[in-house]
Design a protein around this motif. Structure first.
Motif, PDB file in Angstrom:
ATOM      1  N   PHE A  32       0.857  -1.173   0.000  1.00 13.07           N
ATOM      2  CA  PHE A  32       0.000   0.000   0.000  1.00 13.07           C
ATOM      3  C   PHE A  32       0.902   1.234   0.000  1.00 13.07           C
ATOM      4  O   PHE A  32       1.956   1.246   0.611  1.00 13.07           O
ATOM      5  N   THR A  93       4.189   0.448   2.691  1.00  8.62           N
ATOM      6  CA  THR A  93       4.153  -0.442   3.835  1.00  8.62           C
ATOM      7  C   THR A  93       5.122  -1.593   3.665  1.00  8.62           C
ATOM      8  O   THR A  93       5.474  -1.971   2.553  1.00  8.62           O
ATOM      9  N   GLY A  94       5.504  -2.162   4.809  1.00  9.96           N
ATOM     10  CA  GLY A  94       6.293  -3.387   4.809  1.00  9.96           C
ATOM     11  C   GLY A  94       5.380  -4.601   4.736  1.00  9.96           C
ATOM     12  O   GLY A  94       4.199  -4.505   5.032  1.00  9.96           O
ATOM     13  N   ALA A  95       5.929  -5.749   4.367  1.00 17.63           N
ATOM     14  CA  ALA A  95       5.137  -6.963   4.212  1.00 17.63           C
ATOM     15  C   ALA A  95       4.600  -7.439   5.557  1.00 17.63           C
ATOM     16  O   ALA A  95       5.354  -7.933   6.389  1.00 17.63           O
ATOM     17  N   ASN A  96       3.295  -7.249   5.766  1.00 12.77           N
ATOM     18  CA  ASN A  96       2.613  -7.740   6.968  1.00 12.77           C
ATOM     19  C   ASN A  96       3.198  -7.217   8.272  1.00 12.77           C
ATOM     20  O   ASN A  96       3.064  -7.851   9.312  1.00 12.77           O
ATOM     21  N   THR A  97       3.854  -6.080   8.241  1.00 16.23           N
ATOM     22  CA  THR A  97       4.427  -5.537   9.476  1.00 16.23           C
ATOM     23  C   THR A  97       3.766  -4.227   9.891  1.00 16.23           C
ATOM     24  O   THR A  97       3.872  -3.846  11.052  1.00 16.23           O
ATOM     25  N   GLY A  98       3.115  -3.547   8.966  1.00 18.48           N
ATOM     26  CA  GLY A  98       2.588  -2.225   9.269  1.00 18.48           C
ATOM     27  C   GLY A  98       3.635  -1.138   9.243  1.00 18.48           C
ATOM     28  O   GLY A  98       3.314   0.039   9.394  1.00 18.48           O
ATOM     29  N   LYS A  99       4.908  -1.518   9.067  1.00 16.32           N
ATOM     30  CA  LYS A  99       5.964  -0.512   9.021  1.00 16.32           C
ATOM     31  C   LYS A  99       5.858   0.296   7.744  1.00 16.32           C
ATOM     32  O   LYS A  99       5.484  -0.211   6.695  1.00 16.32           O
ATOM     33  N   LEU A 100       6.210   1.567   7.830  1.00 14.78           N
ATOM     34  CA  LEU A 100       6.257   2.436   6.661  1.00 14.78           C
ATOM     35  C   LEU A 100       7.709   2.703   6.271  1.00 14.78           C
ATOM     36  O   LEU A 100       8.546   2.962   7.132  1.00 14.78           O
TER      37      LEU A 100
END
Lengths: 112, 115
Positions: A32, A93-100
């Motif tokens: 995203f 976003t990172g893969a399934n981490t929510g990190k930007l």
């Protein structure tokens, strides 16, 4: 690793002219994408984000279209206003981490 | 709108000293993040957390520790501050309603000067 590239460090425009801030991303999956805006001496805040169903997000006259074929999420506005002067960050976003992961940011200066 | 507060807002520290930056959020978000902002680098992630008791290393964790004692509070600790850590630090909390659509809400920032 994932990365976000904003090619312009500074964009200077005359009020009323169209705005386009570039953003491209590299990722091994389909992330995203987000645009955050930071006005002088304020905190960054979300401007808009991509949808899962390919709708074009819009907010405060700004819009951005996610083009997976070119890995781009450019920010556009038809007519710049003085109040649009700010620092704009593109992020993914990172893969399934929510990190930007943020790009380095583009300063937009709109003058009369 | 999410409420994220940071303290102190401004801090002057000496090289080798210990610095603790505090962050509080009142919106019951699970995720919290610490970034630093530097000209030419944008926002870089230092540490983050998925909930009380959890801390994870971000992209530039060296020289920093983090602590998440509760859902509301997330601290960033510089055990031995160095001039290279002079920066503006932002805390953020995450509304992870759907994974990978994590909207982050930022605090007002802390300006740290290490002499």
């Amino acid at each position: 690793g994932d990365s976000v590239t904003q090619t312009e460090g500074l964009v200077t425009l005359t009020e009323g002219l169209p705005v386009m801030l570039n953003c491209t991303y590299q990722s091994t999956y389909s992330p995203f994408l987000f645009w955050y805006v930071q006005h002088l001496n304020e905190a960054p805040k979300l401007l808009l984000k991509s949808f899962t169903d390919n709708k074009r997000p819009e907010h405060q006259g700004f819009h951005a279209t996610l083009h997976k074929s070119s890995s781009s999420f450019h920010l556009q506005k038809s007519s710049a206003q003085l109040s649009d002067s700010a620092l704009y960050y593109c992020a993914s976003t990172g893969a399934n981490t929510g990190k930007l992961t943020f790009g380095h940011g583009t300063i937009l200066r709109v003058h009369p | 709108e999410a409420a994220v507060t940071q303290s102190p807002r401004n801090k002057v520290a000496v090289t080798g000293g210990k610095v603790t930056l505090s962050c509080n959020q009142t919106n019951n978000h699970n995720n919290m993040y610490w970034y630093r902002q530097d000209t030419g680098h944008g926002l870089r992630l230092i540490h983050y957390s998925y909930g009380a008791g959890s801390t994870e290393k971000g992209d530039i964790p060296d020289g920093y520790k983090a602590s998440r004692p509760s859902q509301e509070n997330f601290s960033l600790i510089l055990e031995l501050a160095t001039p290279s850590q002079t920066s503006v630090y932002f805390c953020a909390s995450g509304d992870a309603g759907t994974i990978n659509q994590d909207t982050q809400y930022f605090g007002p920032g802390t300006r740290l000067l290490v002499l």
